[in-house]
Design a protein around this motif. Structure first.
Motif, PDB file in Angstrom:
ATOM      1  N   ARG A  27       0.825  -1.224   0.000  1.00  0.00           N
ATOM      2  CA  ARG A  27       0.000   0.000   0.000  1.00  0.00           C
ATOM      3  C   ARG A  27       0.855   1.268   0.000  1.00  0.00           C
ATOM      4  O   ARG A  27       0.506   2.245  -0.665  1.00  0.00           O
ATOM      5  CB  ARG A  27      -0.966  -0.009   1.166  1.00  0.00           C
ATOM      6  CG  ARG A  27      -2.049  -1.059   0.997  1.00  0.00           C
ATOM      7  CD  ARG A  27      -3.281  -0.730   1.782  1.00  0.00           C
ATOM      8  NE  ARG A  27      -4.306  -1.734   1.602  1.00  0.00           N
ATOM      9  CZ  ARG A  27      -5.214  -1.724   0.624  1.00  0.00           C
ATOM     10  NH1 ARG A  27      -5.203  -0.748  -0.263  1.00  0.00           N
ATOM     11  NH2 ARG A  27      -6.114  -2.669   0.531  1.00  0.00           N
ATOM     12  N   HIS A  30       2.262   1.624  -3.497  1.00  0.00           N
ATOM     13  CA  HIS A  30       1.210   2.025  -4.431  1.00  0.00           C
ATOM     14  C   HIS A  30       0.782   3.465  -4.198  1.00  0.00           C
ATOM     15  O   HIS A  30       0.419   4.169  -5.145  1.00  0.00           O
ATOM     16  CB  HIS A  30       0.020   1.084  -4.336  1.00  0.00           C
ATOM     17  CG  HIS A  30      -0.015   0.095  -5.442  1.00  0.00           C
ATOM     18  ND1 HIS A  30      -1.142  -0.170  -6.151  1.00  0.00           N
ATOM     19  CD2 HIS A  30       0.945  -0.685  -5.975  1.00  0.00           C
ATOM     20  CE1 HIS A  30      -0.882  -1.084  -7.074  1.00  0.00           C
ATOM     21  NE2 HIS A  30       0.390  -1.411  -6.977  1.00  0.00           N
ATOM     22  N   HIS A  60      -5.593   3.925  -0.573  1.00  0.00           N
ATOM     23  CA  HIS A  60      -4.430   3.392   0.138  1.00  0.00           C
ATOM     24  C   HIS A  60      -4.218   4.131   1.464  1.00  0.00           C
ATOM     25  O   HIS A  60      -3.883   3.503   2.472  1.00  0.00           O
ATOM     26  CB  HIS A  60      -3.175   3.458  -0.728  1.00  0.00           C
ATOM     27  CG  HIS A  60      -3.213   2.513  -1.881  1.00  0.00           C
ATOM     28  ND1 HIS A  60      -3.444   1.165  -1.736  1.00  0.00           N
ATOM     29  CD2 HIS A  60      -3.055   2.713  -3.209  1.00  0.00           C
ATOM     30  CE1 HIS A  60      -3.428   0.581  -2.909  1.00  0.00           C
ATOM     31  NE2 HIS A  60      -3.195   1.504  -3.830  1.00  0.00           N
ATOM     32  N   HIS A  63      -6.705   2.777   4.095  1.00  0.00           N
ATOM     33  CA  HIS A  63      -6.328   1.469   4.618  1.00  0.00           C
ATOM     34  C   HIS A  63      -5.078   1.546   5.497  1.00  0.00           C
ATOM     35  O   HIS A  63      -4.994   0.849   6.513  1.00  0.00           O
ATOM     36  CB  HIS A  63      -6.130   0.468   3.484  1.00  0.00           C
ATOM     37  CG  HIS A  63      -7.420   0.022   2.888  1.00  0.00           C
ATOM     38  ND1 HIS A  63      -8.306  -0.787   3.558  1.00  0.00           N
ATOM     39  CD2 HIS A  63      -7.984   0.270   1.688  1.00  0.00           C
ATOM     40  CE1 HIS A  63      -9.355  -1.022   2.800  1.00  0.00           C
ATOM     41  NE2 HIS A  63      -9.185  -0.382   1.655  1.00  0.00           N
ATOM     42  N   LEU A  64      -4.119   2.390   5.140  1.00  0.00           N
ATOM     43  CA  LEU A  64      -2.933   2.555   5.975  1.00  0.00           C
ATOM     44  C   LEU A  64      -3.291   3.162   7.328  1.00  0.00           C
ATOM     45  O   LEU A  64      -2.762   2.736   8.364  1.00  0.00           O
ATOM     46  CB  LEU A  64      -1.879   3.403   5.257  1.00  0.00           C
ATOM     47  CG  LEU A  64      -1.155   2.699   4.117  1.00  0.00           C
ATOM     48  CD1 LEU A  64      -0.365   3.705   3.288  1.00  0.00           C
ATOM     49  CD2 LEU A  64      -0.250   1.599   4.647  1.00  0.00           C
TER      50      LEU A  64
END
Length: 72
Positions: A27, A30, A60, A63-64
């Motif tokens: 992630r 990306h 991303h 989610h991080l």
């Protein structure tokens, strides 16, 4: 000097991300790729690259942040 190197940088980050089994590293790489694609899209004045890069970066980042909150 051409800004084409930004596109190659974005591609490189994407390829490195796919080589990782660790989801956090994937992630992060990306996200770096998305930032590079946004820069490249701005240089090319290509709205689809900009929109796609921003959306990927948002996904991303979400989610991080979720991963970091779950670890604490």
């Amino acid at each position: 000097m051409s800004a084409e190197w930004i596109g190659y940088l974005a591609l490189g980050f994407s390829l490195m991300a796919m080589a990782h089994n660790n989801i956090i590293k994937l992630r992060v790489l990306h996200a770096l790729s998305a930032i590079s694609y946004v820069g490249y899209g701005i240089y090319l004045e290509a709205l689809p690259l900009i929109i796609g890069g921003v959306l990927f970066l948002m996904i991303h980042s979400y989610h991080l942040l979720r991963f970091s909150k779950n670890k604490t």
